[in-house]
Design a protein around this motif. Sequence first.
Motif, PDB file in Angstrom:
ATOM      1  N   ILE A 123       0.767  -1.196   0.074  1.00 27.44           N
ATOM      2  CA  ILE A 123       0.069  -0.087  -0.062  1.00 27.44           C
ATOM      3  C   ILE A 123       0.818   1.289   0.118  1.00 27.44           C
ATOM      4  O   ILE A 123       1.680   1.345   0.912  1.00 27.44           O
ATOM      5  N   GLY A 124       0.597   2.217  -0.900  1.00 27.51           N
ATOM      6  CA  GLY A 124       1.295   3.422  -0.937  1.00 27.51           C
ATOM      7  C   GLY A 124       0.532   4.662  -0.934  1.00 27.51           C
ATOM      8  O   GLY A 124      -0.349   4.623  -1.695  1.00 27.51           O
ATOM      9  N   LEU A 147      -2.724   4.846  -3.297  1.00 26.38           N
ATOM     10  CA  LEU A 147      -3.580   6.023  -2.776  1.00 26.38           C
ATOM     11  C   LEU A 147      -2.965   7.366  -3.132  1.00 26.38           C
ATOM     12  O   LEU A 147      -1.910   7.647  -2.818  1.00 26.38           O
ATOM     13  N   ALA A 148      -3.725   8.090  -3.780  1.00 25.34           N
ATOM     14  CA  ALA A 148      -3.322   9.385  -4.361  1.00 25.34           C
ATOM     15  C   ALA A 148      -1.749   9.184  -5.091  1.00 25.34           C
ATOM     16  O   ALA A 148      -1.030  10.068  -4.857  1.00 25.34           O
ATOM     17  N   GLY A 149      -1.863   8.496  -6.083  1.00 24.90           N
ATOM     18  CA  GLY A 149      -0.683   8.277  -6.768  1.00 24.90           C
ATOM     19  C   GLY A 149      -0.845   8.903  -8.114  1.00 24.90           C
ATOM     20  O   GLY A 149      -1.839   8.815  -8.867  1.00 24.90           O
ATOM     21  N   VAL A 227      -4.496  -4.367  -8.827  1.00 29.26           N
ATOM     22  CA  VAL A 227      -4.381  -2.851  -8.499  1.00 29.26           C
ATOM     23  C   VAL A 227      -5.685  -2.315  -8.095  1.00 29.26           C
ATOM     24  O   VAL A 227      -6.767  -2.279  -8.767  1.00 29.26           O
ATOM     25  N   LEU A 228      -5.749  -1.505  -6.883  1.00 29.89           N
ATOM     26  CA  LEU A 228      -6.690  -0.699  -6.534  1.00 29.89           C
ATOM     27  C   LEU A 228      -5.915   0.538  -6.146  1.00 29.89           C
ATOM     28  O   LEU A 228      -5.147   0.900  -5.777  1.00 29.89           O
ATOM     29  N   ALA A 229      -6.615   1.524  -7.308  1.00 32.21           N
ATOM     30  CA  ALA A 229      -6.178   2.926  -7.149  1.00 32.21           C
ATOM     31  C   ALA A 229      -7.202   3.884  -6.528  1.00 32.21           C
ATOM     32  O   ALA A 229      -8.310   3.834  -7.316  1.00 32.21           O
ATOM     33  N   GLY A 253      -6.011  -3.486 -16.801  1.00 30.46           N
ATOM     34  CA  GLY A 253      -6.691  -2.408 -16.061  1.00 30.46           C
ATOM     35  C   GLY A 253      -6.654  -2.475 -14.693  1.00 30.46           C
ATOM     36  O   GLY A 253      -5.816  -3.539 -13.942  1.00 30.46           O
ATOM     37  N   ALA A 254      -6.800  -1.571 -13.752  1.00 31.99           N
ATOM     38  CA  ALA A 254      -7.119  -1.249 -12.539  1.00 31.99           C
ATOM     39  C   ALA A 254      -8.465  -0.906 -11.919  1.00 31.99           C
ATOM     40  O   ALA A 254      -9.413  -0.391 -12.848  1.00 31.99           O
ATOM     41  N   GLU A 255      -8.694  -1.438 -10.691  1.00 33.39           N
ATOM     42  CA  GLU A 255      -9.674  -1.009 -10.170  1.00 33.39           C
ATOM     43  C   GLU A 255      -9.583   0.456  -9.716  1.00 33.39           C
ATOM     44  O   GLU A 255      -8.752   0.644  -8.708  1.00 33.39           O
ATOM     45  N   THR A 256     -10.364   1.466 -10.185  1.00 35.97           N
ATOM     46  CA  THR A 256     -10.073   2.613  -9.808  1.00 35.97           C
ATOM     47  C   THR A 256     -11.497   3.472  -8.966  1.00 35.97           C
ATOM     48  O   THR A 256     -12.819   3.086  -9.381  1.00 35.97           O
TER      49      THR A 256
END
Length: 311
Positions: A123-124, A147-149, A227-229, A253-256
């Motif tokens: 987690i970043g 988180l907020a990348g 990926v969770l963004a 893809g990512a889950e955003t």
Amino acid sequence: MNERRVMPDVEMTAVADDGLLLAGTLTLPEGPGPHPGVLLLHGSGPLDRDGNTRRHRLGLGADLAAALAAAGIATLRYDRRGVGATAGDWRTTGFTTTRQDAAAALRALAGRPGIRPDAIGVIGHSEGAIHAMRLAGRPGVAAVVLLAGFARPGADALRRQAQLIAGGLPAPLRRPLQALFTWYLAKVKATSTDAARVAGIPVNARWLRELLDHDPRPDLTAIHVPVLAITGDKDIQVDPADLDDINRLVPGGAETHRISDLTHLLRREPGRPSLRTYPRQLRRPVDPDLLTQITAWLTTRLHTSVKGTTA
């Protein structure tokens, strides 16, 4: 409903590439394990293992670690160089060194007895999210939360940050602020030392030069794990529109999620986003719904990883 009890925190160190000991805390769920594990990476500056400075207390580390432990997931978080119980000088530590330290902490977590090496997540938050993008491409990482990348070259990301911050100021101040920021970045780029003074203010020049030159897009294209963004729509340090680029760049893809009223400090702020609201936001805890969302997502990804491996 049966609830897991959280075991006491365990002091833990990770050995950096240059031999420096990164002092941290491993929060474990109840039971002998092995448990899934998560490495937590905070944002920029002299941050301790919980994401706090002497003047600003984000308080992300302990709250998130407790939520994850209650779901059966261990968390490692550590003090940056020159902060808390970790030796060194944060003002002369580069962006690249910080990334290498994160990789060392990841290795230490994966090699820890009682931690499942097949179920490791990262987690970043903010700068930590940029380092998490690189770590997510390493073997052994099973999931990553950003988180907020940002998803653009560092120089572009900082220029966009200046625009977002200026948008919360009175109109006559917006253009002068952006001009000052451009001047400041040019002065820093012209330096050659690890630390410098710009307009009389001490600056971690090496870190900023390396950040300006960093492009996270190749790291995003190398991620082949879930990926969770998440970025808040009130974030004035990272453009929420970068979520679309993260989704586009990550293969598969990512889950955003662009969360309503969430700020860069991971609190809800219904009013107009502005740096002036930061002190008030920090008097409140990290958004509990955000912690629940992260925990639920990681529980699904890490507890369903290949089981039967012992650390």
